[in-house]
Design a protein around this motif. Structure first.
Motif, PDB file in Angstrom:
ATOM      1  N   MET A 241       0.837  -1.209   0.000  1.00  0.00           N
ATOM      2  CA  MET A 241       0.000   0.000   0.000  1.00  0.00           C
ATOM      3  C   MET A 241       0.868   1.254   0.000  1.00  0.00           C
ATOM      4  O   MET A 241       0.518   2.265  -0.607  1.00  0.00           O
ATOM      5  CB  MET A 241      -0.931   0.000   1.213  1.00  0.00           C
TER       6      MET A 241
ATOM      7  N   TRP B  10      -0.042  -7.073  -4.495  1.00  0.00           N
ATOM      8  CA  TRP B  10       0.158  -6.213  -5.677  1.00  0.00           C
ATOM      9  C   TRP B  10       0.718  -4.868  -5.295  1.00  0.00           C
ATOM     10  O   TRP B  10       0.158  -4.232  -4.402  1.00  0.00           O
ATOM     11  CB  TRP B  10      -1.198  -6.032  -6.400  1.00  0.00           C
TER      12      TRP B  10
ATOM     13  N   HIS C 151      -7.209   6.038  -0.900  1.00  0.00           N
ATOM     14  CA  HIS C 151      -5.928   6.762  -0.881  1.00  0.00           C
ATOM     15  C   HIS C 151      -4.815   5.854  -1.406  1.00  0.00           C
ATOM     16  O   HIS C 151      -3.940   6.273  -2.128  1.00  0.00           O
ATOM     17  CB  HIS C 151      -5.616   7.206   0.552  1.00  0.00           C
ATOM     18  N   SER C 152      -4.880   4.582  -1.007  1.00  0.00           N
ATOM     19  CA  SER C 152      -3.976   3.562  -1.533  1.00  0.00           C
ATOM     20  C   SER C 152      -4.597   2.198  -1.260  1.00  0.00           C
ATOM     21  O   SER C 152      -5.558   2.098  -0.492  1.00  0.00           O
ATOM     22  CB  SER C 152      -2.585   3.668  -0.911  1.00  0.00           C
ATOM     23  N   PHE C 153      -4.039   1.157  -1.888  1.00  0.00           N
ATOM     24  CA  PHE C 153      -4.634  -0.180  -1.739  1.00  0.00           C
ATOM     25  C   PHE C 153      -3.598  -1.223  -2.098  1.00  0.00           C
ATOM     26  O   PHE C 153      -2.534  -0.907  -2.642  1.00  0.00           O
ATOM     27  CB  PHE C 153      -5.852  -0.324  -2.677  1.00  0.00           C
ATOM     28  N   THR C 154      -3.917  -2.477  -1.844  1.00  0.00           N
ATOM     29  CA  THR C 154      -3.157  -3.608  -2.391  1.00  0.00           C
ATOM     30  C   THR C 154      -4.098  -4.802  -2.516  1.00  0.00           C
ATOM     31  O   THR C 154      -5.157  -4.827  -1.876  1.00  0.00           O
ATOM     32  CB  THR C 154      -1.937  -3.984  -1.525  1.00  0.00           C
ATOM     33  N   VAL C 155      -3.715  -5.745  -3.340  1.00  0.00           N
ATOM     34  CA  VAL C 155      -4.429  -7.025  -3.390  1.00  0.00           C
ATOM     35  C   VAL C 155      -3.520  -8.057  -2.745  1.00  0.00           C
ATOM     36  O   VAL C 155      -2.401  -8.274  -3.214  1.00  0.00           O
ATOM     37  CB  VAL C 155      -4.749  -7.449  -4.843  1.00  0.00           C
TER      38      VAL C 155
ATOM     39  N   LEU D 297      -6.968  -4.786   0.424  1.00  0.00           N
ATOM     40  CA  LEU D 297      -6.864  -3.881   1.567  1.00  0.00           C
ATOM     41  C   LEU D 297      -6.764  -2.464   1.030  1.00  0.00           C
ATOM     42  O   LEU D 297      -6.099  -2.238   0.008  1.00  0.00           O
ATOM     43  CB  LEU D 297      -5.596  -4.170   2.377  1.00  0.00           C
TER      44      LEU D 297
ATOM     45  N   LEU E  13      -6.591   1.959   2.121  1.00  0.00           N
ATOM     46  CA  LEU E  13      -6.570   3.071   3.072  1.00  0.00           C
ATOM     47  C   LEU E  13      -7.535   4.112   2.521  1.00  0.00           C
ATOM     48  O   LEU E  13      -7.428   4.515   1.363  1.00  0.00           O
ATOM     49  CB  LEU E  13      -5.156   3.653   3.166  1.00  0.00           C
TER      50      LEU E  13
ATOM     51  N   LEU F 162      -7.893   2.094   7.595  1.00  0.00           N
ATOM     52  CA  LEU F 162      -7.548   0.833   6.922  1.00  0.00           C
ATOM     53  C   LEU F 162      -8.749  -0.098   6.912  1.00  0.00           C
ATOM     54  O   LEU F 162      -9.376  -0.322   7.962  1.00  0.00           O
ATOM     55  CB  LEU F 162      -6.380   0.151   7.642  1.00  0.00           C
TER      56      LEU F 162
ATOM     57  N   ARG G 287     -11.052  -3.439   4.423  1.00  0.00           N
ATOM     58  CA  ARG G 287     -11.168  -4.310   3.254  1.00  0.00           C
ATOM     59  C   ARG G 287     -12.024  -3.594   2.208  1.00  0.00           C
ATOM     60  O   ARG G 287     -12.978  -2.907   2.567  1.00  0.00           O
ATOM     61  CB  ARG G 287     -11.899  -5.606   3.621  1.00  0.00           C
TER      62      ARG G 287
ATOM     63  N   ALA H 188      -6.181  -5.383 -10.674  1.00  0.00           N
ATOM     64  CA  ALA H 188      -5.634  -4.252  -9.910  1.00  0.00           C
ATOM     65  C   ALA H 188      -5.060  -3.206 -10.860  1.00  0.00           C
ATOM     66  O   ALA H 188      -4.366  -3.539 -11.815  1.00  0.00           O
ATOM     67  CB  ALA H 188      -4.555  -4.743  -8.955  1.00  0.00           C
TER      68      ALA H 188
ATOM     69  N   LEU I 194      -3.680   1.216 -10.877  1.00  0.00           N
ATOM     70  CA  LEU I 194      -3.462   2.459 -10.123  1.00  0.00           C
ATOM     71  C   LEU I 194      -4.697   3.365 -10.187  1.00  0.00           C
ATOM     72  O   LEU I 194      -4.860   4.247  -9.349  1.00  0.00           O
ATOM     73  CB  LEU I 194      -2.269   3.218 -10.706  1.00  0.00           C
TER      74      LEU I 194
ATOM     75  N   VAL J 196      -6.872   4.198  -7.171  1.00  0.00           N
ATOM     76  CA  VAL J 196      -6.548   5.287  -6.232  1.00  0.00           C
ATOM     77  C   VAL J 196      -7.398   6.497  -6.611  1.00  0.00           C
ATOM     78  O   VAL J 196      -7.414   6.915  -7.770  1.00  0.00           O
ATOM     79  CB  VAL J 196      -5.046   5.645  -6.281  1.00  0.00           C
TER      80      VAL J 196
END
Lengths: 436, 178
Positions: free
Chosen positions: A153, A205, B103-107, B123, B125, B136, B138, B147, B149, B152
């Protein structure tokens, strides 16, 4: 404060599992090496040591509390003074600085700092769970938080803010794995391409398996001394030794929950200007304020004005390729936002290693010449002390002797920086070492 | 398409009960023994109190998102803390909006062992209007295999589980367009 020197060190073989030894014997392996390197008989060596600091991160991994004293008694150092330090991934860096304080303050003339972690007691994903417990267990861990996810993140925001790319991250992986090819202490040695890194299994990712360091069993140590301590060691060894002076230390902290990080102004280094960062909200989740804070203090103490020009090499905490790039910026090797470009420029590579990449610029300041955490492994409590040991050998010019390979010796290395970093940048240490 | 054929047995943590081990006749050879490795099970129930943060979880159970606001400097924390991180003063509970932006994320394709069976999961933010810090959570309703960018900045809204578990996962976010 008295001048403090680093005079010897040792690193055990890092491996996925060192079931051949318990953690105490692993520490002994590193300390035996440090004593032998001074040319001292082990019994004479422990007689000269005034006390120690022990470094290990997790009591969970071993299901053993007070491991520090078990290492101390195994080493034959009882009843001399000792204590344990803990600060996540930065534990080793904190330990090194606690040893520095013991000597600088006049409390000890010769201080042994040792660290270890034996992470093989549990399977990899249980290990990730233990490490994830080093995040807020009310708000972050229960959502499914784990460390690769947190760093992912952070780099996603870096990518959005500055245009950093996964291919730029992959350059760090290729560099560090290739460097490690010449380091016999490294856990992993692979000749990778950018495509290999990107095509590896995705962990979170955009971070793949090759963007992330591995878990290890291992130990490391360093011996710190005052001028009086150095004289005692030289007298006992019957020869002059090659000391390296620790000329600056700095530490910073930030909130455990990265969601809580503020969005403010960048604290500037001597070579930066407020106009460089007009629209940047800092640190947010894209940068490590603790790293910048640590650098400011250490640079002030050592009189550093332009880091990339003044350091001959840097061993920094690359638990993730992304954090190496973010740390370039915190340390002021480039401006905030330019870390991705610096990673592909060639400036942070070694001149004597073939990376199979087309790099535009010549090496200026090699970063992680040893292979870093990515390739050497990250037995948490040992890691920061492994860096100290490798930096010592670089500045002594003894890499060929210790690595049995000259490729990773930075030519004419006079000044180096070691950098240790805990979870999402909560504790960060910067220590500067110079050939005496 | 080539079919993937298994050529390696999957390692498990099940062991074998062993009642005897080889032992050398000559004790001089003891240092050559390979290490004995045993299994030590370890399970605990922790009694975890949310303490001063407890109203946040009571809020989730009642479909309300609560943060805190500093009495002195006015900083609003999207993840509650009862002491201000900026000035050290006490904070008060405030209700937060249930819409915001990523604001931001990840898989996460892997995770801590306890969450492995839920992978892949997202996940994120979240930026909430009026709050100075992030939250934070899910994120559901997006394809974990796609996924980008571009996520965002995406507008998202809170959803609450009906049967509250008194965990931060009692709330999650989905695209506002859903």
């Amino acid at each position: 404060m008295r001048p403090v020197y680093c005079i010897s060190g040792g690193v055990s073989k890092f491996a996925k599992a060192r079931s051949d030894k318990t953690f105490q014997a692993l520490v002994k392996e590193a300390v035996d090496y440090a004593a032998a390197d001074l040319g001292l008989d082990y019994t004479k060596f422990i007689e000269l040591v005034d006390g120690s600091v022990a470094s290990y991160f997790s009591d969970h991994f071993q299901r053993q509390l007070m491991s520090g004293i078990m290492a101390q008694d195994y080493l034959g150092l009882c009843p001399k003074p000792s204590h344990r330090v803990e600060g996540g991934g930065a534990t080793g860096g904190l330990c090194f600085q606690e040893g520095w304080k013991n000597v600088a303050s006049g409390h000890m003339d010769i201080c042994l700092v040792y660290g270890f972690e034996t992470m093989s007691h549990v399977e990899t994903w249980k290990g990730n769970e233990f490490i994830a417990l080093a995040s807020d267990v009310s708000f972050d861990y229960p959502v499914g938080g784990f460390y690769t996810g947190y760093y992912a993140m952070m780099v996603v925001r870096h990518m959005k803010e500055f245009g950093t790319t996964p291919e730029q991250l992959a350059h760090v992986s290729v560099k560090n794995y290739r460097n490690a090819y010449h380091n016999p202490y490294a856990q992993k040695k692979e000749k990778l391409t950018i495509e290999d890194v990107r095509n590896a299994p995705m962990i979170a990712w955009p971070l793949t398996r090759y963007d992330v360091c591995v878990m290890s069993d291992g130990a490391a140590c360093a011996l710190l001394c005052s001028e009086a301590g150095l004289k005692k060691l030289e007298k006992a060894a019957g020869k002059s030794l090659k000391p390296v002076r620790v000329t600056g230390i700095g530490r910073g902290t930030d909130a455990m929950r990265m969601a809580d990080r503020p969005h403010k102004k960048v604290p500037l280094l001597p070579h930066e200007h407020e106009s460089d960062y007009k629209d940047l909200k800092y640190p947010g989740v894209h940068s490590f304020r603790a790293g910048r804070s640590a650098a400011i203090q250490a640079y002030q103490q050592a009189g550093i004005k332009n880091p990339i020009e003044e350091f001959d090499f840097i061993e920094l905490h690359d638990a993730y390729t992304s954090s190496e790039i973010q740390t370039y910026e915190d340390l002021g090797l480039c401006r905030y936002g330019e870390g991705g470009k610096l990673a592909t420029s060639g400036k942070t590579f070694m001149p004597s290693v073939n990376y199979g990449l087309n790099l535009e610029e010549k090496p200026v300041c090699p970063v992680n010449p040893s292979g870093g955490l990515i390739a050497c492994g990250h037995p948490v409590g040992a890691t920061g002390l492994m860096q100290a040991c490798f930096a010592l050998w670089q500045l002594q010019g003894t890499i060929r002797q210790h690595f049995k390979d000259p490729a990773l010796q930075v030519a004419n290395a006079k000044r180096g920086l070691i950098h240790s970093h805990a979870g999402t940048g909560t504790y960060v240490t910067v220590s500067i070492m110079e050939a005496a | 398409m080539s079919k993937k054929i298994k050529a390696r047995v999957e390692e498990t943590r099940e062991g074998t009960v062993l009642y005897n081990v080889p032992f050398p006749k000559d004790l001089k050879n003891l240092k050559d023994l390979t290490p004995i490795i045993i299994k030590q099970p370890y399970a605990i129930d922790y009694i975890h109190s949310y303490g001063q943060d407890s109203p946040f979880f009571a809020g989730l159970a009642n479909k309300r998102l609560l943060g805190t606001k500093c009495q002195k400097c006015g900083t609003v924390f999207a993840t509650p803390r009862l002491a201000c991180m900026e000035c050290g003063a006490d904070t008060d509970w405030v209700e937060l909006p249930q819409e915001g932006r990523i604001h931001s994320f990840t898989v996460c394709h892997f995770g801590a062992e306890a969450f492995l069976h839920e992978t892949p999961y997202i996940l994120g933010l979240i930026e909430l209007e009026g709050a100075h810090t992030l939250f934070l959570t899910r994120i559901l309703g997006l394809d974990p295999d796609a996924a980008t960018l571009d996520w965002v900045g995406l507008k998202v809204k809170a959803r609450f589980v009906r049967k509250s578990q008194f965990k931060p996962t009692d709330v999650y976010f989905v695209p506002a367009s859903l």
